[in-house]
Design a protein around this motif. Structure first.
Motif, PDB file in Angstrom:
ATOM      1  N   PHE A 105     -20.889  -8.767 -23.229  1.00  0.00           N
ATOM      2  CA  PHE A 105     -19.820  -9.085 -22.292  1.00  0.00           C
ATOM      3  C   PHE A 105     -19.731  -8.087 -21.144  1.00  0.00           C
ATOM      4  N   MET A 106     -20.052  -6.842 -21.399  1.00  0.00           N
ATOM      5  CA  MET A 106     -20.087  -5.874 -20.296  1.00  0.00           C
ATOM      6  C   MET A 106     -21.186  -6.237 -19.299  1.00  0.00           C
ATOM      7  N   ARG A 107     -22.343  -6.608 -19.806  1.00  0.00           N
ATOM      8  CA  ARG A 107     -23.450  -6.999 -18.927  1.00  0.00           C
ATOM      9  C   ARG A 107     -23.156  -8.331 -18.230  1.00  0.00           C
ATOM     10  N   GLN A 108     -22.502  -9.233 -18.947  1.00  0.00           N
ATOM     11  CA  GLN A 108     -22.162 -10.525 -18.358  1.00  0.00           C
ATOM     12  C   GLN A 108     -21.169 -10.339 -17.219  1.00  0.00           C
ATOM     13  N   TRP A 109     -20.183  -9.493 -17.437  1.00  0.00           N
ATOM     14  CA  TRP A 109     -19.199  -9.242 -16.384  1.00  0.00           C
ATOM     15  C   TRP A 109     -19.871  -8.618 -15.179  1.00  0.00           C
ATOM     16  N   TRP A 110     -20.774  -7.682 -15.414  1.00  0.00           N
ATOM     17  CA  TRP A 110     -21.451  -7.045 -14.289  1.00  0.00           C
ATOM     18  C   TRP A 110     -22.298  -8.057 -13.524  1.00  0.00           C
ATOM     19  N   SER A 111     -22.991  -8.921 -14.249  1.00  0.00           N
ATOM     20  CA  SER A 111     -23.825  -9.924 -13.598  1.00  0.00           C
ATOM     21  C   SER A 111     -22.999 -10.931 -12.799  1.00  0.00           C
ATOM     22  N   ASP A 112     -21.890 -11.397 -13.390  1.00  0.00           N
ATOM     23  CA  ASP A 112     -21.078 -12.445 -12.759  1.00  0.00           C
ATOM     24  C   ASP A 112     -20.133 -11.916 -11.688  1.00  0.00           C
ATOM     25  N   VAL A 113     -19.651 -10.692 -11.866  1.00  0.00           N
ATOM     26  CA  VAL A 113     -18.616 -10.157 -10.964  1.00  0.00           C
ATOM     27  C   VAL A 113     -19.025  -8.822 -10.349  1.00  0.00           C
ATOM     28  N   GLY A 114     -19.284  -7.835 -11.200  1.00  0.00           N
ATOM     29  CA  GLY A 114     -19.488  -6.476 -10.710  1.00  0.00           C
ATOM     30  C   GLY A 114     -20.596  -6.321  -9.695  1.00  0.00           C
ATOM     31  N   ALA A 115     -21.719  -7.000  -9.893  1.00  0.00           N
ATOM     32  CA  ALA A 115     -22.869  -6.862  -9.007  1.00  0.00           C
ATOM     33  C   ALA A 115     -22.796  -7.782  -7.793  1.00  0.00           C
ATOM     34  N   THR A 116     -21.697  -8.509  -7.647  1.00  0.00           N
ATOM     35  CA  THR A 116     -21.541  -9.450  -6.535  1.00  0.00           C
ATOM     36  C   THR A 116     -20.463  -8.949  -5.577  1.00  0.00           C
ATOM     37  N   PRO A 117     -20.383  -9.511  -4.381  1.00  0.00           N
ATOM     38  CA  PRO A 117     -19.367  -9.072  -3.419  1.00  0.00           C
ATOM     39  C   PRO A 117     -17.932  -9.203  -3.933  1.00  0.00           C
ATOM     40  N   ILE A 118     -17.680 -10.139  -4.859  1.00  0.00           N
ATOM     41  CA  ILE A 118     -16.309 -10.357  -5.329  1.00  0.00           C
ATOM     42  C   ILE A 118     -15.741  -9.125  -6.022  1.00  0.00           C
ATOM     43  N   SER A 119     -16.608  -8.232  -6.517  1.00  0.00           N
ATOM     44  CA  SER A 119     -16.101  -7.037  -7.194  1.00  0.00           C
ATOM     45  C   SER A 119     -15.290  -6.162  -6.251  1.00  0.00           C
ATOM     46  N   ALA A 120     -15.503  -6.307  -4.945  1.00  0.00           N
ATOM     47  CA  ALA A 120     -14.716  -5.539  -3.978  1.00  0.00           C
ATOM     48  C   ALA A 120     -13.243  -5.933  -4.019  1.00  0.00           C
ATOM     49  N   ILE A 121     -12.956  -7.147  -4.498  1.00  0.00           N
ATOM     50  CA  ILE A 121     -11.564  -7.585  -4.597  1.00  0.00           C
ATOM     51  C   ILE A 121     -10.800  -6.727  -5.605  1.00  0.00           C
ATOM     52  N   CYS A 122     -11.496  -6.245  -6.645  1.00  0.00           N
ATOM     53  CA  CYS A 122     -10.854  -5.350  -7.612  1.00  0.00           C
ATOM     54  C   CYS A 122     -10.362  -4.095  -6.905  1.00  0.00           C
ATOM     55  N   LYS A 123     -11.216  -3.505  -6.092  1.00  0.00           N
ATOM     56  CA  LYS A 123     -10.845  -2.301  -5.335  1.00  0.00           C
ATOM     57  C   LYS A 123      -9.745  -2.630  -4.325  1.00  0.00           C
ATOM     58  N   LEU A 124      -9.873  -3.781  -3.656  1.00  0.00           N
ATOM     59  CA  LEU A 124      -8.871  -4.186  -2.672  1.00  0.00           C
ATOM     60  C   LEU A 124      -7.488  -4.290  -3.298  1.00  0.00           C
ATOM     61  N   MET A 125      -7.395  -4.910  -4.479  1.00  0.00           N
ATOM     62  CA  MET A 125      -6.094  -5.074  -5.125  1.00  0.00           C
ATOM     63  C   MET A 125      -5.507  -3.743  -5.559  1.00  0.00           C
ATOM     64  N   MET A 126      -6.337  -2.827  -6.001  1.00  0.00           N
ATOM     65  CA  MET A 126      -5.837  -1.520  -6.408  1.00  0.00           C
ATOM     66  C   MET A 126      -5.272  -0.744  -5.217  1.00  0.00           C
ATOM     67  N   SER A 127      -5.853  -0.942  -4.045  1.00  0.00           N
ATOM     68  CA  SER A 127      -5.403  -0.201  -2.870  1.00  0.00           C
ATOM     69  C   SER A 127      -4.273  -0.898  -2.109  1.00  0.00           C
ATOM     70  N   GLU A 128      -4.188  -2.239  -2.192  1.00  0.00           N
ATOM     71  CA  GLU A 128      -3.217  -2.965  -1.376  1.00  0.00           C
ATOM     72  C   GLU A 128      -2.132  -3.682  -2.174  1.00  0.00           C
ATOM     73  N   ALA A 129      -2.176  -3.601  -3.486  1.00  0.00           N
ATOM     74  CA  ALA A 129      -1.225  -4.355  -4.316  1.00  0.00           C
ATOM     75  C   ALA A 129       0.223  -4.040  -3.971  1.00  0.00           C
ATOM     76  N   SER A 130       0.547  -2.770  -3.753  1.00  0.00           N
ATOM     77  CA  SER A 130       1.947  -2.392  -3.500  1.00  0.00           C
ATOM     78  C   SER A 130       2.476  -2.968  -2.190  1.00  0.00           C
TER      79      SER A 130
END
Length: 219
Positions: A105-130
């Motif tokens: 599941f760690m590798r699957q998540w990296w393949s589906d999300v982490g290694a793709t441009p969408i992973s930047a949304i994780c960083k975006l939400m952490m910085s802009e959520a408030s």
């Protein structure tokens, strides 16, 4: 072939192309929005920029998505939250050990999300959520909570098989989630500017983290 027949075929061909173009527009808008959210963040991205990159007018954008907020939500659903049924199905059919499952599941998540441009949304939400609490609430419901449910199922399966010791599940899920969020955040921050020798190798990182997590969880 008579001229009227030829004209009818040309008109039909043009109409068919227009219909295909119309059907493709939502995906084109989502792709353009994701690119700009990655490049400029949510606050820094304007609707007219998204429309321009997708090759349509701002009015056309709003025919498909009522606002920039709705477009952002559609990007998240298309690329992250829409994948949870598939991930749960893989869990349902998996027959291996907990160690193999965690690594999968760690590798699957990296393949589906982490290694793709969408992973930047994780960083975006952490910085802009408030600054965007409504979007933060949406992301919590669509991504964080479902991810916690999925990881909880993995850990509970391990406990039931006596391969994982009982833990405080509320916080235990982060033993798997936090390292992957860090890897995604690194990729879109320090990973863009650090020296090659300091780069993180995703495969080695996942192998090390999964082993560390499993050692901590094992009975």
């Amino acid at each position: 072939m008579s001229k009227p027949t030829l004209l009818c075929e040309i008109v039909a061909s043009v109409q068919a192309k227009r219909e295909r173009r119309k059907e493709a527009r939502p995906s084109e808008l989502l792709a353009a929005a994701l690119e700009l959210f990655v490049e400029k963040g949510f606050a820094g991205t304007r609707a007219e920029e998204i429309a321009k990159r997708a090759g349509v007018s701002k009015g056309t954008l709003f025919l498909y998505f009522g606002s920039k907020d709705e477009l952002f939500k559609a990007v998240v659903r298309e690329n992250i939250s829409g994948r949870f049924p598939e991930w749960h199905a893989k869990l349902d059919s998996f027959e291996g050990s907990t160690a193999e499952l965690v690594q999968l599941f760690m590798r699957q998540w990296w393949s589906d999300v982490g290694a793709t441009p969408i992973s930047a949304i994780c960083k975006l939400m952490m910085s802009e959520a408030s600054n965007f609490p409504e979007l933060a609430s949406f992301y919590q419901q669509e991504v964080i909570t479902p991810a916690s449910v999925l990881v909880t199922r993995i850990l509970e399966r391990g406990i039931a098989r006596k391969e994982v010791k009982p833990i405080n599940m509320k916080y235990g899920v982060y033993t798997m989630l936090a390292p992957m969020l860090f890897l995604a955040t690194w990729r879109h921050s320090f990973g863009t500017c650090c020296e090659p020798s300091e780069q993180l190798d995703p495969e080695e990182y996942i192998a090390t983290i999964s082993e560390t997590v499993l050692f901590g969880l094992s009975r």
